[in-house]
Structures are given as structure tokens and as C-alpha cells.
Design a protein around this motif. Structure first.
Motif, short mmCIF file in Angstrom:
data_model
loop_
_atom_site.label_atom_id
_atom_site.label_comp_id
_atom_site.label_asym_id
_atom_site.label_seq_id
_atom_site.Cartn_x
_atom_site.Cartn_y
_atom_site.Cartn_z
N VAL A 282 -1.63 15.09 -1.57
CA VAL A 282 -1.61 14.50 -2.93
C VAL A 282 -2.43 12.99 -2.62
CG1 VAL A 282 -0.23 13.20 -4.71
CG2 VAL A 282 0.59 15.11 -3.60
N HIS A 283 -3.36 12.72 -3.16
CA HIS A 283 -4.39 11.82 -3.04
C HIS A 283 -3.89 10.43 -4.03
CE1 HIS A 283 -6.73 14.21 -0.29
NE2 HIS A 283 -6.81 15.25 -1.37
N LEU A 284 -3.57 9.41 -3.32
CA LEU A 284 -3.25 8.31 -4.16
C LEU A 284 -4.25 7.65 -4.88
CD1 LEU A 284 -0.12 7.10 -2.21
CD2 LEU A 284 -0.09 8.69 -4.20
N SER A 285 -5.63 7.42 -3.99
CA SER A 285 -6.66 6.61 -4.27
C SER A 285 -7.47 7.52 -5.63
CB SER A 285 -7.75 6.69 -3.30
OG SER A 285 -7.25 6.10 -2.17
N LEU B 282 6.73 1.60 -5.77
CA LEU B 282 7.86 1.57 -6.78
C LEU B 282 7.43 2.64 -8.01
CD1 LEU B 282 10.78 0.70 -7.26
CD2 LEU B 282 9.62 -1.09 -8.96
N GLU B 283 6.67 2.27 -8.62
CA GLU B 283 6.24 3.13 -9.77
C GLU B 283 5.92 4.43 -9.23
OE1 GLU B 283 7.31 1.94 -12.28
OE2 GLU B 283 7.36 -0.11 -11.79
N GLU B 284 5.03 4.81 -8.29
CA GLU B 284 4.76 6.08 -7.87
C GLU B 284 5.90 6.84 -7.24
OE1 GLU B 284 1.65 9.05 -6.91
OE2 GLU B 284 1.65 7.11 -8.24
N TRP B 285 6.88 5.84 -6.50
CA TRP B 285 8.08 6.69 -6.33
C TRP B 285 8.96 7.28 -7.20
CZ3 TRP B 285 9.10 7.47 -1.19
CH2 TRP B 285 10.58 8.19 -0.94
N TYR B 286 9.01 6.62 -8.38
CA TYR B 286 9.81 7.25 -9.48
C TYR B 286 8.78 8.27 -10.15
CZ TYR B 286 13.72 3.58 -9.47
OH TYR B 286 14.64 3.04 -8.99
N HIS C 32 0.92 -1.01 0.03
CA HIS C 32 0.05 0.12 -0.01
C HIS C 32 0.91 1.16 0.05
CE1 HIS C 32 -3.38 -2.71 0.69
NE2 HIS C 32 -2.85 -3.11 1.88
N CYS C 33 0.37 2.40 -0.20
CA CYS C 33 0.95 3.56 -0.21
C CYS C 33 0.82 4.75 0.81
CB CYS C 33 0.90 4.24 -1.60
SG CYS C 33 1.45 3.32 -2.87
#
Length: 401
Positions: free
Chosen positions: A16-19, A36-40, A5-6
């Protein structure tokens, strides 16, 4: 294994909303993006030095053309026509000659190995299937089993010793009724792998269960101190294996990958592919053909560079043994740098980036919350500079506490 989860990232980056949110403001039921992808996506363009990557230093197109012998006239002669969904026969033959014993019908080319994973696992897995996933698995490899509602069993990396799992662990995890066993060795992000003996025992256990082996071979051609493991599809026919240009070839931007599988399994993916990506560009296929044929000349220099960086990393770890822990990778170009004195690795990585311009990936992207992924496949000068900045930050943070 618990799911990724993030929430920690959203806490560190308020507002910043991840949903996913619809136009009417309602939150959808779509899963959050992988850490991982959200981090990059958020932080890669802020980095002056990236020592987080799991691939070797990328080649420029000029370097690729020179090494692989791709002429301007040949590129100019490419007709931008359709290709076939499985890939051109010439390209599939080149891949088969290097990786699949010449069996072209066992090869399908895809937009990176990520598409190969989506096409095969998205087609083969059904609700209730019993699936074994290696611990701390790359997110795409575990997503489809979870999304389909499969019954998940975990193959624990912590039980791996001298390159082998204990027989009791293999028997308890990979038993009757298992439909698929998903593994990637050398492992991302730890670099752990199987010895020759451990590999044979693992394959024997999968074969005894009758399960489909799903094998991510992204790092197969980069090993440290041992020969590469052979493609399991040559030893156990009930196998799907994945390859990619994104790791050892130094061509991640080409977005080229493939799978090797029994032809009947490949054919089962066609209805899904016919409704999504259809085929690769003939330009990409022509460049990929030359790259596969030039594989030793592309991979060899980058492997040697990574090994020199790994030796530098060995010396760096010795000097910082009081504040870090590191299990030397058996393969690939990344490892897990454990930070015993750091309580929040995501905050640590963000502060490192903000203060030094140096990028690492938090271990939470792989359900490993006590460390960071450190990549040693990049240019030697930049890698050394990144370690120097990390060293200063670690020592400063340690003194501050």
C-alpha cells in the motif's frame, strides 16, 4: 515539534503506497494523509470493539429526535433551499446563547470543526508567521501553520504540572512577535488540561504577547474533578474558538461544528468558503438547532457514562500497573495508555486488532510513540469487553517475551 509521517504503517501493510500517485505513475508533492485518519480508514471496519474513540457513544437518529423533540412534521416541512454562508440567524443565536454570551455575529457554523479550522487558519496564517503549537497536537490544528511555512514554536506538554505551565516556559515560548497560539484543552489524546490558575496565567501570557489565541474547545464540556474552562473568547477578545458535535454531543455523523471569533475575522474567511463549501444543508441546520437547545439532555447522560467507564479504567490500570502507565485524564473521554515494554506501538495495535478484534490508535498519530490512545466514552458493556480483551492480549504478549 517534528511532523507526523506514515512510514511505519506502510511497512506493516506492504503493497500500500501512502504517497499520492498520478495516472502516469509519478509521485505527486501532496503530503501523506495524517496517521490518525489513515488508521481509521484502513482498520475501523475490521473492529468488533472500538476502544480508541475520542468521542462519547453516538446517538441514533431516533434517540436524537426523542431527546431533542424533533417531530416528523417539522422535518417534512424543511425546504431544501440555500442557506447563508455564516449559518441561519436562528441557529447562530442558539450557539451564541450557550457559548458566546448571546453575540450571534461572532458565530459561524461549518461542516464539523475541521472546516472551521481550515477556513480560519487557512485564511489567517501566512509564510513566516511565528506560531506556537501545543505539543502532540491534533493534526488539523497544526497542519496549516506547517503548510504555510510558518515559524513553529512548541508549547511542551511535559512541562505542565498541576494544571499550569511554569512562568519561564510561557515567557520563552509565547513572546513578542508571535502571531497565533494554537491550543486544545482538555487535550486530545492525553486528556490533560489547565487548572483555573493555570488557565488565567496562560491567557495573560497570550494577551501580553498580543497573539491571536486559537482554542479548540472540542472537549470543553467534559471534565473530571474540575469545572469546565470558560470560553476564552469571552475573556480575551482576540480569540478564535472551535466547537463540534463530534465529541460531547454524541453526533459525529451529523458533521456539524462552529467557530466563535470577532466578526471581522469571520468575514475574512468568506472568499475561501464562497469558493468551496458555501453553506450547510438546511436539514443539518434544523437538526443542529434542536441539538444545541437540548445540549444538557444530550451531553449529561454521556458524561456520566464516561465517568463510570473512567472509574472502571482506574481499577483496570491498578491491576496492570506492572505493564502499563496511565495519567488520569482531566477532561475529555480519551487518554494515553503508555506501554513501556512495547517497542512498536503500531505493530502492537495491528496484532491486537487481528487477534482480538479490538481497535486502539497508536500514539504515533500524535508524535507519542510509546503509547496508544484509549477512549472510554463508549457503551459500558462494550468498553468493559474491550478492556478484557486488551488485558488478555497484554498478559499473553508479556508472557511470550
Amino acid at each position: 515539534m517534528k511532523r507526523n509521517h506514515c512510514p511505519a504503517i506502510s511497512v506493516l501493510d506492504p503493497g500500500v503506497h501512502l504517497s499520492p500517485v498520478r495516472n502516469d505513475g509519478a509521485v505527486t508533492s501532496l503530503p501523506a494523509p495524517p496517521i490518525l485518519e489513515e488508521w481509521y480508514r484502513r482498520y475501523l471496519d475490521r473492529a468488533e470493539l472500538d476502544i480508541s474513540s475520542s468521542g462519547v457513544q453516538p446517538y441514533s437518529f431516533a434517540e436524537l429526535r426523542r431527546i431533542a423533540g424533533i417531530g416528523h412534521d417539522e422535518l417534512d416541512g424543511i425546504v431544501m433551499d440555500d442557506s447563508t454562508s455564516q449559518g441561519s440567524p436562528e441557529l447562530r443565536q442558539a450557539i451564541a446563547d450557550r457559548y458566546a454570551g448571546g453575540r450571534r455575529e461572532h458565530v459561524m457554523v461549518t461542516h464539523g470543526s475541521s472546516e472551521a479550522i481550515a477556513l480560519t487558519l487557512g485564511t489567517l496564517l501566512e509564510p513566516g508567521d511565528r506560531v506556537v503549537l501545543s505539543d502532540s497536537l491534533y493534526h488539523s490544528l497544526g497542519h496549516f501553520a506547517r503548510e504555510r511555512g510558518c515559524e513553529i514554536r512548541t508549547l511542551p506538554l511535559g512541562e505542565l504540572s498541576d494544571g499550569a505551565f511554569p512562568d519561564a516556559v510561557l515567557r520563552d515560548t509565547i513572546g513578542p512577535g508571535v502571531k497565533a497560539v494554537v491550543a486544545n484543552f482538555p487535550h486530545n489524546p492525553t486528556g490533560l488540561s489547565l487548572s483555573g490558575t493555570g488557565y488565567r496565567a496562560f491567557l495573560d501570557r497570550v494577551a501580553d504577547s498580543g497573539a491571536l489565541l486559537v482554542w479548540d474547545a472540542a472537549f470543553a464540556e467534559i471534565t473530571h474533578g474540575a469545572d469546565p474552562l470558560p470560553n476564552p473568547e469571552m475573556l480575551y477578545p482576540h480569540t478564535v474558538s472551535y466547537g463540534t458535535f463530534s465529541k460531547a454531543y454524541g453526533l459525529p455523523g451529523l458533521r456539524f461544528g462552529w467557530c466563535i471569533a470577532p466578526p471581522e475575522l469571520i468575514e475574512r474567511t468568506f472568499p475561501l468558503r464562497d469558493r468551496t463549501t458555501l453553506f450547510l444543508s438546511p436539514l443539518v441546520e434544523r437538526i443542529a438547532l434542536h441539538a444545541v437547545r437540548a445540549a444538557p439532555r444530550l451531553i449529561g447522560p454521556r458524561v456520566e457514562q464516561a465517568r463510570r467507564n473512567l472509574e472502571l479504567m482506574d481499577r483496570w490500570v491498578e491491576r496492570h500497573a506492572d505493564i502499563v502507565a496511565w495519567q488520569r485524564p482531566h477532561g475529555g473521554v480519551c487518554g494515553l495508555l503508555e506501554l513501556p515494554h512495547v517497542a512498536d506501538v503500531e505493530r502492537f495495535c495491528l496484532e491486537l486488532l487481528d487477534r482480538t478484534g479490538t481497535l486502539l490508535v497508536p500514539g504515533t498519530a500524535f508524535d507519542l510513540p510509546h503509547g496508544v490512545r484509549l477512549g472510554f466514552g463508549g457503551a459500558e458493556k462494550e468498553f468493559a469487553a474491550g478492556l478484557d480483551r486488551l488485558s488478555g492480549f497484554l498478559r499473553g504478549a508479556r508472557g511470550g517475551r
